[in-house]
Design a protein around this motif. Structure first.
Motif, PDB file in Angstrom:
ATOM      1  N   ILE A  30      -3.527  -2.313 -11.451  1.00  0.00           N
ATOM      2  CA  ILE A  30      -3.191  -3.195 -12.368  1.00  0.00           C
ATOM      3  C   ILE A  30      -3.941  -2.875 -13.788  1.00  0.00           C
ATOM      4  O   ILE A  30      -3.373  -2.829 -14.914  1.00  0.00           O
ATOM      5  CB  ILE A  30      -3.040  -4.538 -11.897  1.00  0.00           C
ATOM      6  CG1 ILE A  30      -1.802  -4.821 -10.792  1.00  0.00           C
ATOM      7  CG2 ILE A  30      -2.928  -5.594 -13.103  1.00  0.00           C
ATOM      8  CD1 ILE A  30      -2.329  -6.239 -10.312  1.00  0.00           C
ATOM      9  N   LYS A  31      -5.386  -2.802 -13.739  1.00  0.00           N
ATOM     10  CA  LYS A  31      -5.946  -2.441 -14.738  1.00  0.00           C
ATOM     11  C   LYS A  31      -5.705  -1.191 -15.366  1.00  0.00           C
ATOM     12  O   LYS A  31      -5.568  -0.702 -16.631  1.00  0.00           O
ATOM     13  CB  LYS A  31      -7.393  -2.570 -14.208  1.00  0.00           C
ATOM     14  CG  LYS A  31      -7.859  -3.879 -14.065  1.00  0.00           C
ATOM     15  CD  LYS A  31      -9.531  -3.744 -14.009  1.00  0.00           C
ATOM     16  CE  LYS A  31     -10.225  -5.304 -13.489  1.00  0.00           C
ATOM     17  NZ  LYS A  31     -11.543  -5.228 -13.153  1.00  0.00           N
ATOM     18  N   SER A  32      -5.329  -0.175 -14.709  1.00  0.00           N
ATOM     19  CA  SER A  32      -5.040   1.085 -14.917  1.00  0.00           C
ATOM     20  C   SER A  32      -3.695   1.009 -15.967  1.00  0.00           C
ATOM     21  O   SER A  32      -3.387   1.827 -16.690  1.00  0.00           O
ATOM     22  CB  SER A  32      -5.119   2.024 -13.955  1.00  0.00           C
ATOM     23  OG  SER A  32      -6.152   2.059 -13.389  1.00  0.00           O
ATOM     24  N   LYS A  33      -2.754   0.456 -15.426  1.00  0.00           N
ATOM     25  CA  LYS A  33      -1.499   0.067 -16.086  1.00  0.00           C
ATOM     26  C   LYS A  33      -1.791  -0.073 -17.569  1.00  0.00           C
ATOM     27  O   LYS A  33      -0.932   0.388 -18.621  1.00  0.00           O
ATOM     28  CB  LYS A  33      -0.673  -0.916 -15.602  1.00  0.00           C
ATOM     29  CG  LYS A  33       0.037  -0.647 -14.239  1.00  0.00           C
ATOM     30  CD  LYS A  33       0.732  -1.754 -13.694  1.00  0.00           C
ATOM     31  CE  LYS A  33       1.911  -2.077 -14.707  1.00  0.00           C
ATOM     32  NZ  LYS A  33       2.839  -3.211 -13.821  1.00  0.00           N
ATOM     33  N   GLU A  34      -2.807  -1.001 -18.069  1.00  0.00           N
ATOM     34  CA  GLU A  34      -3.061  -1.287 -19.396  1.00  0.00           C
ATOM     35  C   GLU A  34      -3.587  -0.036 -19.999  1.00  0.00           C
ATOM     36  O   GLU A  34      -3.056   0.244 -21.338  1.00  0.00           O
ATOM     37  CB  GLU A  34      -4.222  -2.201 -19.483  1.00  0.00           C
ATOM     38  CG  GLU A  34      -3.710  -3.674 -18.838  1.00  0.00           C
ATOM     39  CD  GLU A  34      -4.829  -4.343 -18.699  1.00  0.00           C
ATOM     40  OE1 GLU A  34      -5.852  -4.234 -19.294  1.00  0.00           O
ATOM     41  OE2 GLU A  34      -4.704  -5.816 -18.137  1.00  0.00           O
ATOM     42  N   ALA A  35      -4.428   0.850 -19.472  1.00  0.00           N
ATOM     43  CA  ALA A  35      -4.825   2.267 -20.119  1.00  0.00           C
ATOM     44  C   ALA A  35      -3.842   3.197 -20.216  1.00  0.00           C
ATOM     45  O   ALA A  35      -3.673   3.531 -21.344  1.00  0.00           O
ATOM     46  CB  ALA A  35      -5.929   2.797 -19.123  1.00  0.00           C
ATOM     47  N   VAL A  36      -2.702   3.106 -19.330  1.00  0.00           N
ATOM     48  CA  VAL A  36      -1.686   3.864 -19.286  1.00  0.00           C
ATOM     49  C   VAL A  36      -0.764   3.658 -20.479  1.00  0.00           C
ATOM     50  O   VAL A  36      -0.195   4.317 -21.407  1.00  0.00           O
ATOM     51  CB  VAL A  36      -0.852   3.986 -18.298  1.00  0.00           C
ATOM     52  CG1 VAL A  36       0.682   4.598 -18.549  1.00  0.00           C
ATOM     53  CG2 VAL A  36      -1.485   4.828 -17.105  1.00  0.00           C
ATOM     54  N   SER A  37      -0.382   2.291 -20.749  1.00  0.00           N
ATOM     55  CA  SER A  37       0.302   1.636 -21.899  1.00  0.00           C
ATOM     56  C   SER A  37      -0.207   2.252 -23.279  1.00  0.00           C
ATOM     57  O   SER A  37       0.724   2.617 -24.077  1.00  0.00           O
ATOM     58  CB  SER A  37       0.196   0.136 -21.938  1.00  0.00           C
ATOM     59  OG  SER A  37       1.036  -0.063 -20.845  1.00  0.00           O
ATOM     60  N   VAL A  85       0.642  -0.994  -7.306  1.00  0.00           N
ATOM     61  CA  VAL A  85       0.645  -1.103  -5.907  1.00  0.00           C
ATOM     62  C   VAL A  85      -0.859  -0.439  -5.458  1.00  0.00           C
ATOM     63  O   VAL A  85      -1.162   0.470  -6.197  1.00  0.00           O
ATOM     64  CB  VAL A  85       1.762  -0.166  -5.346  1.00  0.00           C
ATOM     65  CG1 VAL A  85       1.606  -0.007  -3.696  1.00  0.00           C
ATOM     66  CG2 VAL A  85       3.108  -1.132  -5.466  1.00  0.00           C
ATOM     67  N   ALA A  86      -1.435  -0.838  -4.384  1.00  0.00           N
ATOM     68  CA  ALA A  86      -2.687  -0.341  -3.768  1.00  0.00           C
ATOM     69  C   ALA A  86      -2.254   1.352  -3.415  1.00  0.00           C
ATOM     70  O   ALA A  86      -1.566   1.425  -2.745  1.00  0.00           O
ATOM     71  CB  ALA A  86      -3.115  -1.108  -2.856  1.00  0.00           C
ATOM     72  N   LEU A 146      -7.996  -1.895  -4.361  1.00  0.00           N
ATOM     73  CA  LEU A 146      -6.970  -1.082  -4.917  1.00  0.00           C
ATOM     74  C   LEU A 146      -5.959  -1.471  -5.862  1.00  0.00           C
ATOM     75  O   LEU A 146      -5.424  -0.879  -7.229  1.00  0.00           O
ATOM     76  CB  LEU A 146      -6.387  -0.073  -3.824  1.00  0.00           C
ATOM     77  CG  LEU A 146      -7.339   0.780  -3.249  1.00  0.00           C
ATOM     78  CD1 LEU A 146      -8.318   0.115  -2.369  1.00  0.00           C
ATOM     79  CD2 LEU A 146      -6.802   1.975  -2.506  1.00  0.00           C
ATOM     80  N   GLU A 147      -5.275  -2.666  -5.591  1.00  0.00           N
ATOM     81  CA  GLU A 147      -4.252  -3.534  -6.279  1.00  0.00           C
ATOM     82  C   GLU A 147      -4.658  -3.671  -7.556  1.00  0.00           C
ATOM     83  O   GLU A 147      -3.965  -3.513  -8.621  1.00  0.00           O
ATOM     84  CB  GLU A 147      -3.639  -4.401  -5.448  1.00  0.00           C
ATOM     85  CG  GLU A 147      -2.559  -5.184  -5.878  1.00  0.00           C
ATOM     86  CD  GLU A 147      -2.050  -6.269  -5.186  1.00  0.00           C
ATOM     87  OE1 GLU A 147      -2.202  -7.400  -5.412  1.00  0.00           O
ATOM     88  OE2 GLU A 147      -1.259  -5.804  -4.216  1.00  0.00           O
ATOM     89  N   VAL A 152       0.797  -1.382  -0.185  1.00  0.00           N
ATOM     90  CA  VAL A 152       0.029  -0.075   0.168  1.00  0.00           C
ATOM     91  C   VAL A 152       0.959   1.387  -0.138  1.00  0.00           C
ATOM     92  O   VAL A 152       1.821   1.244   0.568  1.00  0.00           O
ATOM     93  CB  VAL A 152      -0.951   0.006   1.162  1.00  0.00           C
ATOM     94  CG1 VAL A 152      -1.808   1.368   1.210  1.00  0.00           C
ATOM     95  CG2 VAL A 152      -1.586  -1.292   1.315  1.00  0.00           C
ATOM     96  N   LEU A 153       0.502   2.207  -0.777  1.00  0.00           N
ATOM     97  CA  LEU A 153       1.097   3.658  -0.628  1.00  0.00           C
ATOM     98  C   LEU A 153       0.303   4.667  -0.508  1.00  0.00           C
ATOM     99  O   LEU A 153      -1.083   4.786  -1.020  1.00  0.00           O
ATOM    100  CB  LEU A 153       1.878   3.904  -1.966  1.00  0.00           C
ATOM    101  CG  LEU A 153       2.324   5.301  -2.431  1.00  0.00           C
ATOM    102  CD1 LEU A 153       3.680   5.566  -1.348  1.00  0.00           C
ATOM    103  CD2 LEU A 153       2.808   5.399  -3.722  1.00  0.00           C
TER     104      LEU A 153
END
Length: 387
Positions: A363-370, A310-311, A358-359, A293-294
């Motif tokens: 991880i799902k958001s990373k796909e949108a970012v890429s 990371v959450a 949150l984690e 967590v962060l």
């Protein structure tokens, strides 16, 4: 013979106490290197910078000159004019979030003067992905409209900024995301004892009440109390290991220093672990990626968290947070300009209890970012080809 491009950079620092600014720079340099590789080209860079530090060149970025900002020296303005006239493309990121009068008139005027001069001498002045506004003063808004209107291309890192620009009469804005999401990292090796690792990045700026010292950002929480209570609850609970992680400032105590707040919190709660050997955004991200967590108030600390899966709980003191994270589908943003202190603490503890959700979202958001970073890179290749 390889084609060579001359690129000028404004609002990107390779050496800064704010590691978020450096993360932005290193990430964009990675994008330029990728473009150079794909096009079989070399790139020479002239950085307009507040530091003399240079980037370590390679076979793509073959030269990295620095023109240090000295507004009172005539020689600075002569060098600046020459660099801008010779540049094939000028990129301006305004440190990601400073194209606004939220941080005061002085910073706004200084950064806008560089934009104005760049536009005078170059027909390819590009505003890189950043937050636009807020513009609280009429003169600040009017100046922003003129500068943005005259840019060759305008990129936003969030849809909210693009909507605000549309309301200002500027519609030709491409929405991508923050390039710092692409900062590379290697997960740090931390002792595994079965506990949930929670990193807290306290903001020295918010702790001090902003640059003015009188709650400059209009928080509806008592930020000091929020941090103390959250750290106290976590250290009292045997399930957690708590790490205090600075993202701005140095160990010598200068500036709006996160280290100083880490030390204050550690004195109150000695069970915490202070990470005090961070001297680059990549090292910071290495540590962040090793956490479960962060909780962070520094924008690019949260970017490091989400982009490493990371959450992450961004402590949002301006709309730049909601704009950025809505754009990539990450909804766990703590709005401390709406919530009161107790509600903010309760929400934080609830999200920590459910950190796996949150984690998954990170991880799902990373796909949108890429996808958005790939779109930006492809778009910029076309700009380079047109030179």
């Amino acid at each position: 013979m390889k084609k060579k491009y001359n690129i000028s950079l404004i609002g990107l620092e390779i050496d800064n106490d704010n590691l978020g600014c450096v993360a932005l720079t290193l990430s964009f340099l990675n994008i330029l290197e990728q473009i150079g590789r794909d096009m079989g080209a070399e790139i020479d860079i002239t950085a307009i910078s507040y530091s003399d530090k240079k980037y370590e060149c390679n076979d793509i970025i073959t030269n990295y000159d620095v023109i240090r900002v000295h507004p009172k020296q005539i020689s600075f303005w002569k060098k600046l004019k020459k660099a801008f006239k010779e540049a094939d493309i000028i990129f301006d990121f305004t440190l990601g979030d400073s194209f606004s009068d939220i941080y005061g008139a002085s910073r706004y005027i200084k950064t806008n003067l560089l934009k104005m001069i760049a536009e005078r001498y170059s027909d390819r002045f590009i505003l890189g992905p950043q937050t636009y506004g807020p513009y609280s003063k009429a003169w600040a808004r009017k100046w922003a409209i003129k500068l943005i209107d005259n840019a060759y291309k305008v990129y936003s890192r969030d849809r909210q900024s693009a909507e605000i620009l549309k309301e200002m009469g500027i519609g030709d804005v491409k929405v991508v995301t923050d390039v710092a999401f692409g900062l590379p990292y290697d997960k740090a090796a931390l002792e595994s004892n079965g506990k949930i690792k929670v990193a807290i990045n306290p903001s020295g700026l918010l702790w001090a009440g902003g640059y003015t010292g009188n709650n400059q950002f209009g928080l509806t929480i008592d930020y000091k109390q929020y941090l103390k209570d959250v750290v106290g609850m976590l250290t009292a609970d045997g399930r957690y290991d708590v790490y205090l992680l600075p993202h701005v400032g140095t160990t010598d105590g200068a500036g709006e220093n996160d280290y100083e707040i880490c030390k204050k919190l550690h004195d109150l709660y000695p069970e915490t672990n202070v990470i005090d050997n961070i001297d680059s955004p990549i090292i910071a991200k290495n540590y962040i990626s090793a956490m479960d967590v962060l909780i962070a108030a520094r924008m690019h600390a949260t970017v490091a968290g989400v982009s490493s899966g990371v959450a992450t709980i961004p402590v949002a003191y301006s709309r730049k947070f909601s704009g950025l994270y809505n754009n990539i589908g990450y909804e766990y943003v703590l709005d401390v300009k709406v919530l009161d202190t107790k509600a903010a603490i309760d929400q934080t503890m609830e999200w920590i209890d459910n950190y796996k959700k949150l984690e998954e979202s990170a991880i799902k958001s990373k796909e949108a970012v890429s996808a958005k970073l790939e779109m930006l890179t492809d778009d910029l290749k076309e700009v380079f080809k047109a030179v």
